[in-house]
Design a protein around this motif. Structure first.
Motif, mmCIF file in Angstrom:
data_model
loop_
_atom_site.group_PDB
_atom_site.id
_atom_site.type_symbol
_atom_site.label_atom_id
_atom_site.label_comp_id
_atom_site.label_asym_id
_atom_site.label_seq_id
_atom_site.Cartn_x
_atom_site.Cartn_y
_atom_site.Cartn_z
ATOM 1 N N GLY A 8 0.807 -1.219 0.000
ATOM 2 C CA GLY A 8 0.000 0.000 0.000
ATOM 3 C C GLY A 8 0.840 1.269 0.000
ATOM 4 N N ASP A 134 -8.428 -5.861 3.310
ATOM 5 C CA ASP A 134 -9.861 -5.523 3.314
ATOM 6 C C ASP A 134 -10.390 -5.564 4.747
ATOM 7 O OD1 ASP A 134 -12.416 -5.001 2.322
ATOM 8 O OD2 ASP A 134 -12.567 -6.839 1.148
ATOM 9 N N VAL A 145 -9.959 -6.039 10.403
ATOM 10 C CA VAL A 145 -9.105 -5.747 9.255
ATOM 11 C C VAL A 145 -8.310 -6.997 8.891
ATOM 12 C CG1 VAL A 145 -7.135 -4.383 8.486
ATOM 13 C CG2 VAL A 145 -8.925 -3.322 9.864
ATOM 14 N N CYS A 146 -8.261 -7.295 7.617
ATOM 15 C CA CYS A 146 -7.475 -8.430 7.137
ATOM 16 C C CYS A 146 -6.402 -7.902 6.186
ATOM 17 C CB CYS A 146 -8.387 -9.416 6.406
ATOM 18 S SG CYS A 146 -7.487 -10.817 5.721
HETATM 19 C C1 IPE Z 1 -4.613 -3.362 5.129
HETATM 20 O O1 IPE Z 1 -4.040 -4.248 4.234
HETATM 21 C C2 IPE Z 1 -6.134 -3.440 5.017
HETATM 22 C C3 IPE Z 1 -6.879 -2.305 5.627
HETATM 23 C C4 IPE Z 1 -6.340 -1.380 6.376
HETATM 24 C C5 IPE Z 1 -8.317 -2.259 5.391
HETATM 25 P P1 IPE Z 1 -2.446 -4.370 4.080
HETATM 26 O O2 IPE Z 1 -1.828 -4.567 5.431
HETATM 27 O O3 IPE Z 1 -2.209 -5.468 3.107
HETATM 28 O O4 IPE Z 1 -2.065 -2.959 3.467
HETATM 29 P P2 IPE Z 1 -0.671 -2.192 3.332
HETATM 30 O O5 IPE Z 1 0.177 -2.894 2.321
HETATM 31 O O6 IPE Z 1 -0.016 -2.203 4.709
HETATM 32 O O7 IPE Z 1 -1.084 -0.819 2.899
#
Ligand code: IPE
Length: 258
Positions: A8, A134, A145-146
């Protein structure tokens, strides 16, 4: 089978709510075309997930007020997913979005159920499944949160990929935070035995899925279900592509106990 996680922090500006890095998304999705093997794409949520997940306490105890916040974050992560799917389509692949909110559930933050058959069926038909971090059902917390990393592990277990690539916003795993410490050294490889030597520092920022140490521990487990596993810098052009092609690239090889 090739498996990639687009972090992310590469796809979004992690500090600014719902801010995509559109150029990076288009470049990275283009790098995923023409690899000559089946591919599954997982991506993080960045600022489409972490900021509001924290504000609405979506990892906290069950409460009726969580549903609205969960629905908003689910909508937001799908909006980011749309950009990824759009990029993959433009690159010539046939992506299909498989949202964890529909196919996975947790129990107090741990995996309770996961439907792998949609991945298997779509791969067989020549699609590129795309899934992501998600907000999902949780038997104890109502919703929770997953992380995309949970999906990475389940997919790796099911498919035993030839190569797993994690695209981060730095060159790999360092002995300490390279954004804070000038003496941080890039590790060429990491195994379980190396963990005590790494200074993970205090968990910081709006990350609701556990910070770097939890991520590295899960990566070690993922690596034990793959032939190769490497963390690379997704901000460097063609590094993700070259890593998936099996070329020798700058990064940190993750060595799981096979
Ligand atoms: C986080 O997913 C999911 C949510 C906060 C809804 P990730 O843990 O895979 O995301 P990044 O890579 O740290 O952004």
């Amino acid at each position: 089978m090739l498996l990639v996680k687009l972090g992310g922090s590469v796809l979004t500006d992690k500090a600014r709510l719902r801010t995509p890095r559109k150029t990076a998304i288009l470049r990275l999705t283009k790098e995923l075309a023409g690899l000559g093997d089946d591919l599954i794409v997982v991506h993080g949520a960045g600022s489409f997930g972490h900021v509001l997940a924290r504000r609405y306490r979506l990892n906290g105890v069950a409460s009726p007020s969580k549903a609205k916040g969960a629905a908003i974050v689910q909508r937001d992560v799908r909006a980011l997913d749309d950009l990824v799917v759009g990029g993959l389509l433009k690159a010539g692949l046939a992506p299909v979005a498989l949202p964890p909110s529909a196919i996975l559930s947790l129990d107090d933050g741990r995996l309770a159920s996961f439907e792998v058959s949609p991945f298997e069926d779509y791969v067989r038909q020549g699609f590129t499944p795309v899934t992501f971090g998600d907000v999902v059902r949780d038997r104890t917390r109502g919703v929770a949160v997953c992380s995309g990393d949970v999906l990475m592990l389940e997919i790796a277990k099911a498919f035993r990929p030839r190569c797993v690539v994690f695209a981060a916003d730095v060159d790999g795993l360092f002995t300490s935070d390279p954004k804070k410490r000038g003496d941080a050294r890039l590790l060429l490889s990491v195994a379980e035995a190396d963990l005590p030597l790494i200074d993970f520092g205090p968990a910081k920022g709006p990350d609701v899925t556990g910070g770097i140490e939890a991520k590295v521990r899960r990566m070690l487990e993922i690596a034990s279900h793959a032939d190769e596993c490497i963390i690379v810098n997704g901000n460097v052009k063609n590094r993700v592509r070259d890593a998936l092609r099996g070329r020798i690239v700058v990064g940190t090889r993750v060595v799981g106990g096979h």
